[in-house]
Design an enzyme around this catalytic site. Structure first.
Site, PDB file in Angstrom:
ATOM      1  NE  ARG A  37      -4.063   1.900   2.350  1.00 53.11           N
ATOM      2  CZ  ARG A  37      -4.121   2.953   3.159  1.00 53.11           C
ATOM      3  NH1 ARG A  37      -3.154   3.156   4.052  1.00 53.11           N
ATOM      4  NH2 ARG A  37      -5.129   3.803   3.095  1.00 53.11           N
ATOM      5  CB  ILE A  63      -5.411   5.936  -0.712  1.00 51.05           C
ATOM      6  CG1 ILE A  63      -5.301   4.406  -0.759  1.00 51.05           C
ATOM      7  CG2 ILE A  63      -4.661   6.510   0.461  1.00 51.05           C
ATOM      8  CD1 ILE A  63      -3.869   3.891  -0.952  1.00 51.05           C
ATOM      9  CB  SER A  64     -10.649   3.633   0.650  1.00 53.82           C
ATOM     10  OG  SER A  64     -11.518   4.330  -0.196  1.00 53.82           O
ATOM     11  CD  GLN A  65     -10.944   3.133   8.166  1.00 52.01           C
ATOM     12  OE1 GLN A  65     -11.854   3.895   7.892  1.00 52.01           O
ATOM     13  NE2 GLN A  65     -10.859   2.514   9.325  1.00 52.01           N
ATOM     14  N   PRO A  66      -7.964   1.026   4.809  1.00 54.43           N
ATOM     15  CG  PRO A  66      -5.737   0.411   5.181  1.00 54.43           C
ATOM     16  CD  PRO A  66      -6.702   1.551   5.370  1.00 54.43           C
TER      17      PRO A  66
END
EC number: 2.1.1.77
Length: 213
Positions: A37, A63-66
């Site tokens: 990531r 970038i979205s939260q995992p």
């Protein structure tokens, strides 16, 4: 593009955190573990890569939260070979997760700068979506429909009808619906005219914008 033991170790810790938060699909957790990531973010923000948080990228996007990526992916129930439409390519991280799971990914991005950057970057990493499009996500990709699964990675004020029509019978559409916050929504297409709807609590996404380019 380096992926050091230290970074791999941080990724393992992130996977355990996401698991503790309730993600059960081992294939999804393995995909999160495999994908570096930190490479999807500016190198100066590398320390933020393995925190379970969203983070700003180019063109006012994130970038979205995992956990959110894992949650949406788990809801999709991805099978190898699935045709999946992703609305909102963004950094390419979600597309990489879907590719890692063996899906045939079709993805749309409306920010031209981001589209060009991500298309080039994903290929360098070895993730090759079947098709990447610069355009309006509200319209989907009718020329490649129907899709087994559709995932929307930005907050939509409503569920776009073109996306519903491009879903196969038996298919699943995962979309955050509302202004701020959004409600994570799963639509299952049960027949030509019928859909079954479930909701899964509040999330926060950048808004899904119509094409103004």
């Amino acid at each position: 593009m380096e992926d050091s033991y230290r970074q791999q170790g941080k990724r393992k810790l992130l996977v355990e955190l996401v698991r503790e938060k309730g993600i059960k699909d081992e294939k999804v957790l393995q995909a999160i573990n495999e994908i570096p990531r930190h490479l999807f973010m500016d190198s100066s923000f590398e320390d933020h890569a393995y925190q379970d948080k969203a983070f700003p990228i180019a063109a006012g996007q994130t970038i979205s939260q995992p956990f959110t990526v894992a949650f949406q992916t788990e809801l999709l129930q991805v099978e190898r070979g699935d045709l999946i439409l992703e609305v909102g390519t963004g950094s390419g991280y979600q597309a990489a997760v879907l590719c890692e799971l063996g899906a045939k990914v079709y993805t749309i991005e409306r920010q031209q700068k981001l589209y060009k950057k991500t298309k080039n970057f994903l290929q360098k990493l070895g993730y090759r979506p079947k098709f990447m499009s610069f355009g309006d996500g509200y319209k989907g990709l009718p020329e490649y429909a129907p899709f087994d699964k559709i995932i929307v990675t930005a907050g939509a004020p409503f569920i776009p009808k073109p996306l519903m029509s491009q879903l196969k019978i038996g298919g699943r559409l995962v979309i955050p619906v509302g202004e701020d916050p959004q409600i994570m929504t799963l639509l299952k297409r049960t027949s030509a005219k019928s859909f079954q709807k479930e909701t899964f609590g509040e999330f926060r996404f950048v808004p899904l914008l119509e094409d103004k380019n």
